[in-house]
Design a protein around this motif. Structure first.
Motif, PDB file in Angstrom:
ATOM      1  N   MET A  29       0.557  12.195   0.447  1.00  0.00           N
ATOM      2  CA  MET A  29       1.323  13.438   0.305  1.00  0.00           C
ATOM      3  C   MET A  29       2.439  13.462   1.341  1.00  0.00           C
ATOM      4  O   MET A  29       2.198  13.617   2.534  1.00  0.00           O
ATOM      5  CB  MET A  29       0.417  14.651   0.478  1.00  0.00           C
ATOM      6  CG  MET A  29       1.151  15.981   0.564  1.00  0.00           C
ATOM      7  SD  MET A  29       2.210  16.352  -0.862  1.00  0.00           S
ATOM      8  CE  MET A  29       1.008  16.889  -2.072  1.00  0.00           C
ATOM      9  N   PHE A  30       3.659  13.251   0.882  1.00  0.00           N
ATOM     10  CA  PHE A  30       4.853  13.447   1.704  1.00  0.00           C
ATOM     11  C   PHE A  30       6.037  13.563   0.753  1.00  0.00           C
ATOM     12  O   PHE A  30       5.988  13.064  -0.385  1.00  0.00           O
ATOM     13  CB  PHE A  30       5.039  12.317   2.733  1.00  0.00           C
ATOM     14  CG  PHE A  30       5.032  10.916   2.181  1.00  0.00           C
ATOM     15  CD1 PHE A  30       6.214  10.279   1.826  1.00  0.00           C
ATOM     16  CD2 PHE A  30       3.836  10.222   2.031  1.00  0.00           C
ATOM     17  CE1 PHE A  30       6.214   8.977   1.331  1.00  0.00           C
ATOM     18  CE2 PHE A  30       3.825   8.919   1.535  1.00  0.00           C
ATOM     19  CZ  PHE A  30       5.007   8.300   1.181  1.00  0.00           C
ATOM     20  N   PRO A  31       7.094  14.265   1.143  1.00  0.00           N
ATOM     21  CA  PRO A  31       8.162  14.613   0.198  1.00  0.00           C
ATOM     22  C   PRO A  31       8.853  13.426  -0.444  1.00  0.00           C
ATOM     23  O   PRO A  31       9.389  13.548  -1.558  1.00  0.00           O
ATOM     24  CB  PRO A  31       9.148  15.412   1.060  1.00  0.00           C
ATOM     25  CG  PRO A  31       8.359  15.915   2.199  1.00  0.00           C
ATOM     26  CD  PRO A  31       7.320  14.879   2.467  1.00  0.00           C
ATOM     27  N   TYR A  41       0.374  20.070   3.908  1.00  0.00           N
ATOM     28  CA  TYR A  41       0.471  19.025   4.930  1.00  0.00           C
ATOM     29  C   TYR A  41      -0.296  17.795   4.472  1.00  0.00           C
ATOM     30  O   TYR A  41       0.159  16.652   4.638  1.00  0.00           O
ATOM     31  CB  TYR A  41      -0.067  19.548   6.260  1.00  0.00           C
ATOM     32  CG  TYR A  41      -0.234  18.480   7.316  1.00  0.00           C
ATOM     33  CD1 TYR A  41       0.862  17.749   7.766  1.00  0.00           C
ATOM     34  CD2 TYR A  41      -1.487  18.200   7.858  1.00  0.00           C
ATOM     35  CE1 TYR A  41       0.710  16.764   8.731  1.00  0.00           C
ATOM     36  CE2 TYR A  41      -1.640  17.224   8.828  1.00  0.00           C
ATOM     37  CZ  TYR A  41      -0.539  16.508   9.257  1.00  0.00           C
ATOM     38  OH  TYR A  41      -0.687  15.524  10.213  1.00  0.00           O
ATOM     39  N   VAL A  42      -1.469  18.021   3.917  1.00  0.00           N
ATOM     40  CA  VAL A  42      -2.199  16.976   3.210  1.00  0.00           C
ATOM     41  C   VAL A  42      -2.692  17.565   1.899  1.00  0.00           C
ATOM     42  O   VAL A  42      -2.708  18.780   1.710  1.00  0.00           O
ATOM     43  CB  VAL A  42      -3.400  16.432   4.026  1.00  0.00           C
ATOM     44  CG1 VAL A  42      -2.926  15.725   5.284  1.00  0.00           C
ATOM     45  CG2 VAL A  42      -4.392  17.532   4.359  1.00  0.00           C
ATOM     46  N   MET A  63       0.826  -1.205   0.000  1.00  0.00           N
ATOM     47  CA  MET A  63       0.000   0.000   0.000  1.00  0.00           C
ATOM     48  C   MET A  63       0.866   1.263   0.000  1.00  0.00           C
ATOM     49  O   MET A  63       1.900   1.325   0.670  1.00  0.00           O
ATOM     50  CB  MET A  63      -0.911   0.012   1.218  1.00  0.00           C
ATOM     51  CG  MET A  63      -1.919  -1.119   1.288  1.00  0.00           C
ATOM     52  SD  MET A  63      -3.211  -0.990   0.034  1.00  0.00           S
ATOM     53  CE  MET A  63      -4.096   0.466   0.581  1.00  0.00           C
ATOM     54  N   ILE A  64       0.439   2.272  -0.738  1.00  0.00           N
ATOM     55  CA  ILE A  64       1.077   3.582  -0.689  1.00  0.00           C
ATOM     56  C   ILE A  64       0.431   4.343   0.462  1.00  0.00           C
ATOM     57  O   ILE A  64      -0.773   4.595   0.446  1.00  0.00           O
ATOM     58  CB  ILE A  64       0.887   4.350  -2.004  1.00  0.00           C
ATOM     59  CG1 ILE A  64       1.457   3.552  -3.179  1.00  0.00           C
ATOM     60  CG2 ILE A  64       1.554   5.730  -1.914  1.00  0.00           C
ATOM     61  CD1 ILE A  64       1.142   4.158  -4.532  1.00  0.00           C
ATOM     62  N   PRO A  65       1.188   4.720   1.489  1.00  0.00           N
ATOM     63  CA  PRO A  65       0.586   5.360   2.667  1.00  0.00           C
ATOM     64  C   PRO A  65       0.260   6.822   2.415  1.00  0.00           C
ATOM     65  O   PRO A  65       0.820   7.462   1.522  1.00  0.00           O
ATOM     66  CB  PRO A  65       1.677   5.215   3.725  1.00  0.00           C
ATOM     67  CG  PRO A  65       2.954   5.236   2.939  1.00  0.00           C
ATOM     68  CD  PRO A  65       2.651   4.530   1.636  1.00  0.00           C
TER      69      PRO A  65
END
Length: 390
Positions: free
Chosen positions: A371-373, A309-310, A2-4
């Motif tokens: 969404m995270f870098p 952030y999201v 899964m992609i978190p």
């Protein structure tokens, strides 16, 4: 796999050597509570925000509570905030004995609607807490104008917005005080709970310093005098050769940013702008390549530099959308499923469904995608394909 929605392990891996070294330095030092590591980070973060002072505390919720108390807000007062936020914002108001008063959010950008603010004021209103939700700043010039016209202070809830900008200025420098959470999943995350209060007001600064350590010492004595409209003469304070922490003038808290968390945050802070820029790049790709007309994408106000952030979407049939993406290996989140006026803990305030329709709509239909870098290009494309296939 899964992609978190978020992933803190990848960020740790990218800085593992530096973070491990910083942690071991603290462990070997024997200085674990406050001390030079905390003082250094407080200065670094205040400088980053363009503010004079910052006070590290145990978590973002404590930051809000302590900021309110430092401003002298308590029983019988009212504090206006948004109906769409995490419970900490309203909870902190209630914890100091004040009454939360809610206003609706703006469509599309989801921050406090300034056009609804004036009507919420009464002669009991002492503060306004706008929330920079999802990483986007509220319209602070208008909010501050209205609040200050009523002699109310403005406390920014920056829990989700460390590093965001409003009209070229960083959040945390726009109101009278600001509160930040460093919960591990935040854009600037600690290795546990941590928070900070930022201000340019020396009185508020001293009050926050006092309240985080049981209301003790010189700052406790000074703040007690200020809040009780008494003259303060430091020369008359005598601790009789004992530690100042044993002399308590206010009922405060044990809420201190510990040295280990400060060391972690000092390593991460120089990377925050580049991480936020990567979030904006991912958001731009989502904006460009998500073409499903069943999906409403987020809007960035023209005065803002969003830090995502999201990445919030609006979907009419959220449950079906979430199940569809899960089948395709994409995790989703909901921020937040219950608006403040419909939370059971605030039932006694007398609000009802329909009072804040924009917040209620977002609570029912809002959903976030990963969404995270550290998202890879392949993962981003998988998310886009899944969203477009719905």
């Amino acid at each position: 796999m899964m992609i978190p929605v978020m992933n803190v392990q990848r960020q740790y891996a990218s800085l593992q050597d530096e973070l491990d070294k910083a942690a071991l330095e603290v462990l070997h030092s024997g200085g674990y509570i406050l001390g030079p590591k905390v003082a250094d980070f407080e200065k670094q973060f205040a400088d980053y925000c363009g503010a004079k002072y910052s006070v590290g505390v145990g978590n973002g919720t404590d930051a809000l509570v302590i900021a309110l108390l430092a401003a002298g807000i308590g029983q019988g007062d009212e504090v206006i905030t948004t109906a769409m936020t995490f419970v900490s914002t309203a909870e902190a108001i209630a914890q100091v004995g004040a009454t939360p008063v809610f206003v609706d959010i703006q469509p599309e950008v989801y921050t406090m609607d300034p056009s609804k603010l004036e009507a919420a004021f009464t002669d009991k209103t002492k503060a306004v807490i706008p929330v920079h939700i999802y990483g986007q700043a509220a319209d602070m010039d208008e909010i501050c104008r209205i609040a200050h016209a009523h002699n109310a202070i403005v406390i920014e809830d920056c829990a989700q917005a460390a590093g965001a900008k409003y009209k070229g200025r960083r959040t945390c420098s726009l109101g009278d005080m600001a509160c930040v959470s460093f919960f591990p999943t935040k854009n600037l995350g600690a290795a546990g709970d941590a928070g900070i209060i930022v201000t340019n007001n020396e009185d508020f600064y001293k009050g926050c310093l006092a309240y985080r350590v049981h209301g003790s010492g010189i700052n406790g004595a000074y703040t007690y005098a200020r809040l009780n409209n008494q003259e303060f003469d430091e020369s008359k304070i005598d601790f009789h050769g004992n530690l100042p922490k044993y002399y308590n003038y206010l009922v405060g808290f044990n809420s201190r940013l510990d040295a280990l968390q400060a060391a972690m945050l000092s390593v991460k802070l120089p990377h925050l702008d580049s991480w936020n820029e990567r979030r904006r790049q991912i958001a731009a790709i989502y904006n460009d390549k998500i073409t499903n007309d069943k999906i409403t994408k987020p809007v960035v106000a023209d005065y803002n530099e969003h830090i995502f952030y999201v990445y919030p979407l609006r979907v009419e049939d959220r449950a079906a959308f979430r199940a569809f993406l899960e089948e395709r290996g994409v995790t989703t989140g909901v921020y937040f499923p219950v608006p403040m006026h419909e939370q059971a803990c605030f039932a006694g305030l007398g609000y009802k469904h329909g009072d804040f329709p924009v917040a209620e709509d977002l609570a029912e239909h809002g959903v976030t995608i990963p969404m995270f870098p550290e998202l890879t290009d392949e993962e981003i494309q998988t998310v886009i394909d899944a969203v477009n296939a719905f």
